[in-house]
Design an enzyme around this catalytic site. Structure first.
Site, PDB file in Angstrom:
ATOM      1  N   VAL A   1      21.334  -5.567  12.567  1.00  0.00           N
ATOM      2  CA  VAL A   1      22.350  -5.565  13.623  1.00  0.00           C
ATOM      3  C   VAL A   1      22.006  -6.522  14.767  1.00  0.00           C
ATOM      4  CG1 VAL A   1      23.162  -3.224  13.179  1.00  0.00           C
ATOM      5  CG2 VAL A   1      21.288  -3.579  14.796  1.00  0.00           C
ATOM      6  N   TYR A   2      20.798  -7.052  14.777  1.00  0.00           N
ATOM      7  CA  TYR A   2      20.437  -7.976  15.854  1.00  0.00           C
ATOM      8  C   TYR A   2      21.195  -9.286  15.678  1.00  0.00           C
ATOM      9  CZ  TYR A   2      16.373  -4.958  16.917  1.00  0.00           C
ATOM     10  OH  TYR A   2      15.545  -3.916  17.247  1.00  0.00           O
ATOM     11  N   SER A   3      22.100  -9.554  16.599  1.00  0.00           N
ATOM     12  CA  SER A   3      22.931 -10.771  16.568  1.00  0.00           C
ATOM     13  C   SER A   3      23.640 -10.932  15.225  1.00  0.00           C
ATOM     14  CB  SER A   3      22.075 -12.010  16.875  1.00  0.00           C
ATOM     15  OG  SER A   3      21.648 -11.989  18.214  1.00  0.00           O
ATOM     16  N   GLY A   4      24.093  -9.809  14.666  1.00  0.00           N
ATOM     17  CA  GLY A   4      24.865  -9.851  13.425  1.00  0.00           C
ATOM     18  C   GLY A   4      24.125 -10.475  12.260  1.00  0.00           C
TER      19      GLY A   4
END
Length: 351
Positions: free
Chosen positions: A61-64
């Site tokens: 989920v970090y920066s997609g």
């Protein structure tokens, strides 16, 4: 750099590890954390490896997913020098298969992470949150399959409650699945809730803590002080609502104590806050982040020295908060305390 065993596993991890949440820079939250691209990330990874910081933590989920991609690019050609940790389970989209810990989701998430990271295995694969809609047996059997396939080497969790963690460990033992070796948790001098239930569990079950946001969501950088406005450059202007809340007076009391000890030691507020964590029970590694080389080099100086017992006690006192029920009787009442001594006085489980 000091290396510590991760929980009950044979994996040794550095006391400090690097969090790649600043890599990628997409979206309102992660864009505020940092916008490090592959070129800049490679330089930060250089500094980490030179200092013995061999573990790098990220999540889908970090920066997609861009954080995993940037980390993979930065590690290209030296993957064998690094321990790569990533997480999955939080929603990555609106579709029914884009959240949780079902067999389908975990297999897909693992394959996607391997592709983005440009590697054939993940050293530590963690569940980013508990999924109440999927049977724990299904989740654990899938992780077992991924371990046997060589795609992941160890499994862990993040942000689980005590009962969720303990139930998972019990089911793993019942069916012979690999046990979780790590719990990635929020823990800082302005957020000591971890100590009330999860730390005793970690001691009893030999579960290593990987600490995220050790500087209290950016509050212990040395730039936030009593009677001073929040610096214009502070990310708290944009991200405070995403993180754990801290009462102002509690924060200032802790910072005052850190400033006092800083005058005695010549160390900065972040270095002292990190060193305090490194001396706490169950902590295997403290995850540090940095948006630039200067921040990283400063944080790396949190190791190689130790606060004195007196300094630790003063920080303990300044950061102490009353525990909620059912924990407060053990904190305040003699009869309860005799049955359950303070966490720091207990020895880790040997089994």
């Amino acid at each position: 750099m000091e290396y510590r065993r991760l929980g009950a596993s044979g994996l040794k991890v550095p006391a400090l590890s690097f969090g790649a949440g600043t890599f990628g820079g997409r979206g309102p939250l992660f864009g505020a954390w940092g916008t490090t691209d592959a070129h800049e990330a490679r330089r930060l990874v250089d500094i980490c490896l030179d200092a013995g910081v061999t573990m790098f933590d990220t999540a889908d989920v970090y920066s997609g997913g861009a954080s995993e991609e940037v980390l993979g690019a930065a590690l290209k050609g030296r993957r064998d020098q690094a321990i790569v940790s990533t997480k999955t389970g939080l929603p990555t989209g609106d579709g029914p298969g884009e959240a949780g810990s079902s067999r389908s989701r975990l297999i897909t998430a693992c394959e996607n992470a391997l592709r983005r990271l440009g590697t054939d295995h993940i050293d530590l694969f963690q569940l980013h949150a508990f999924d109440a809609g999927t049977p724990i047996e299904e989740t654990l059997s899938t992780l077992d399959t991924l371990v046997r396939a060589g795609k992941i080497r160890y499994a862990g969790v993040s942000n689980f409650s005590g009962w969720q963690t303990m139930k998972s460990l019990a089911i793993a033992e019942r069916y012979g699945h690999p046990r979780y070796v790590a719990h990635q948790v929020y823990y800082s001098l302005v957020g000591r809730d971890y100590e009330w239930e999860l730390m005793p569990l970690g001691l009893d079950q030999n579960l290593g803590a990987l600490v995220w946001s050790p500087l209290g969501w950016g509050r212990l950088t040395g730039k936030v002080r009593r009677n001073q406005p929040l610096p214009a450059t502070s990310r708290l202007h944009r991200t405070a609502g995403y993180g754990p809340p801290v009462e102002d007076e509690h924060l200032y009391r802790v910072v005052d104590a850190l400033d006092e000890i800083g005058q005695e030691t010549g160390k900065t507020v972040p270095q002292i806050a990190l060193n305090w964590l490194l001396q706490r029970p169950t902590v295997s590694s403290v995850i540090i982040g940095a948006r630039n080389e200067e921040q990283l080099r400063q944080n790396l100086q949190a190791t190689g020295w130790a606060l004195t017992p007196d300094q630790m006690a003063r920080l303990d006192a300044a950061s102490s908060q009353a525990a909620p029920y059912p924990h407060f009787p053990y904190q305040r009442q003699e009869g309860f305390a005799r049955l359950n001594p303070p966490v720091g006085d207990r020895l880790p489980a040997t089994s």
